[in-house]
Design an enzyme around this catalytic site. Structure first.
Site, PDB file in Angstrom:
ATOM      1  N   LEU A  52       0.817  -1.210   0.000  1.00  0.00           N
ATOM      2  CA  LEU A  52       0.000   0.000   0.000  1.00  0.00           C
ATOM      3  C   LEU A  52       0.850   1.260   0.000  1.00  0.00           C
ATOM      4  O   LEU A  52       0.600   2.197   0.752  1.00  0.00           O
ATOM      5  CB  LEU A  52      -0.943   0.030   1.209  1.00  0.00           C
ATOM      6  CG  LEU A  52      -2.028  -1.047   1.250  1.00  0.00           C
ATOM      7  CD1 LEU A  52      -2.840  -0.907   2.504  1.00  0.00           C
ATOM      8  CD2 LEU A  52      -2.909  -0.957   0.029  1.00  0.00           C
ATOM      9  N   CYS A  53       1.899   1.251  -0.797  1.00  0.00           N
ATOM     10  CA  CYS A  53       2.664   2.481  -0.906  1.00  0.00           C
ATOM     11  C   CYS A  53       2.901   2.801  -2.378  1.00  0.00           C
ATOM     12  O   CYS A  53       3.991   3.177  -2.791  1.00  0.00           O
ATOM     13  CB  CYS A  53       3.965   2.414  -0.121  1.00  0.00           C
ATOM     14  SG  CYS A  53       4.874   0.920  -0.363  1.00  0.00           S
ATOM     15  N   GLY A  54       1.886   2.621  -3.181  1.00  0.00           N
ATOM     16  CA  GLY A  54       1.954   3.015  -4.578  1.00  0.00           C
ATOM     17  C   GLY A  54       2.944   2.178  -5.363  1.00  0.00           C
ATOM     18  O   GLY A  54       3.105   0.986  -5.114  1.00  0.00           O
TER      19      GLY A  54
END
Lengths: 137, 284
Positions: free
Chosen positions: B87-89
């Site tokens: 969930l960090c791109g």
């Protein structure tokens, strides 16, 4: 008059940056006074006291930890893991830290890295005390 | 026309998701500030250290210390710095894409971060160690990693060591960067530190070996520490930005769904009214 460009940095901050007439550092081979136009030198420093004579002739004392000094004719860079100015030293905290480190060294069988860490912090605290106490005499 | 109840249910679930991503965004923002501060605090120090190293490198010969010696590269080691959580791109994707371009046969990996480790395992690359680090690592913790790499280099198992990590440019931009670290060359330290023409040889106290023995490994350990801090700042920034756009998307979705819901409700009311009127007219 020639001046030195002095920089004292730690991983956390830039402790001193500016010109100085003279710097005295606790070198591995004993106290080392550096004046402008010193020849290029690279040495290790031990926990102790750095004395800076500023441009206006004021004397400044800092407690430093282990590190390196790089000397060029017009520039001195001090890299160390601790640099605290005399006024910022908390004597009581330093005393407590010394007591704690001594106790740990005595009571616990520490090995390798841990031992080195505790001994390092003991020396650093002692350096702080040394700087703080000399200013009183 | 979609069922009213279905739409209502979807709105509710999207709203829930938005709430979660919003919370994650806040957490990441707080952590980001801390991580950025930690990364920036070390910059003056590493700049001076870089400068010292550049001038040092110009004054001593290659044979002066084993860490300066460049050998023909048969095996190279890459320290792969990724994140533990997702969930960090595109942060990890970009790093791993870079890692995938490295020659498989001659490269061994040391990983810090679960994402990198699972990528290496999945693609069958050679991983010799995997280190776990907390959110804000200390110098001693990263030193364990750099020490491991240093030993591999000194023992001759690998002929070069580099670090692949997401360099923190600013909150919106992180760039995957492969930095050659060992053998220590002046190019590696250059870039930031200005070049000093000294000409004269350095004087070493107590002696050259002793000082180089202390400075060079320390330089390596500290650089790795600084890069890992940088990677942490990148991670939190990327996560915050990713979560912010997720929250924005969810809000847009809720808006669209609400519109659809109102239309559907209006249609239902109109139909109902029509039915009543028709029934009345039929009776009259």
């Amino acid at each position: 008059m020639a001046l030195l460009n002095l920089e004292i940095v730690t991983p956390e901050k830039r402790a001193y940056s500016g010109s100085a007439r003279m710097v005295v550092v606790p070198g591995a081979e004993g106290e080392l006074g550096i004046l402008p136009d010193h020849m290029p030198l690279m040495t290790q420093i031990l926990p102790g006291e750095v004395q800076v004579t500023t441009e206006s002739g004021e004397e400044l004392f800092l407690a430093v930890g282990e590190g390196f000094v790089e000397v060029c004719p017009d520039r001195v860079s001090v890299l160390t893991d601790m640099a605290i100015e005399e006024v910022e030293i908390d004597e009581k905290a330093a005393e407590e830290a010394v007591a704690r480190a001594e106790r740990e060294l005595r009571d616990q069988a520490l090995g390798g890295e841990e031992l080195a860490t505790v001994q390092g912090s003991l020396l650093k605290s002692l350096a702080q005390l040394k700087v703080k106490r000399r200013s009183r005499h | 026309m979609a069922n009213l109840r279905d739409i209502r249910r979807r709105i509710k679930s999207v709203k829930n998701t938005a709430q979660i991503t919003k919370a994650m965004q806040m957490v990441a923002a707080a952590k980001m500030r801390k991580a950025q501060q930690a990364a920036l605090a070390g910059h003056p120090y590493s700049q001076v250290l870089d400068r010292v190293l550049v001038s040092l490198r110009d004054h001593v010969s290659e044979g002066a210390h084993p860490l300066l010696e460049s050998r023909p590269v048969k095996k190279s080691l890459v320290l792969l710095v990724t994140t533990d959580k997702g969930l960090c791109g595109a942060l990890n994707t970009n790093i791993l894409r870079e890692a995938a371009t490295l020659d498989q046969a001659s490269t061994v990996f040391v990983s810090s971060g679960k994402k990198g480790a699972s990528f290496l395992a999945r693609t069958g690359r050679k991983m010799i160690a995997d280190f776990a680090l907390p959110d804000s690592p200390t110098f001693l913790q990263t030193k364990a990693i750099s020490k491991f790499c240093l030993e591999k280099f000194l023992s001759g198992e690998v002929d070069s060591v580099s670090v692949l990590y997401p360099k923190f440019v600013n909150t919106l931009t992180q760039k995957p960067l492969l930095v050659p670290m060992l053998p220590i060359s002046s190019e590696a330290a250059q870039g930031k530190g200005e070049h000093v023409e000294g000409g004269a040889q350095y004087l070493f106290e107590p002696d050259a070996d002793g000082v180089l023995d202390a400075v060079l490994p320390y330089y390596f350990h500290f650089s790795v520490f600084q890069m890992i801090l940088d990677a942490r700042a990148s991670e939190q920034s990327a996560r915050m930005v990713a979560m912010k756009s997720a929250t924005d998307n969810a809000k847009g979705l809720v808006k669209d769904l609400t519109l659809e819901y109102n239309k559907a409700r209006q249609a239902a009311i109109t139909t109902e009214l029509l039915e009543i009127t028709t029934a009345q007219m039929a009776l009259a």
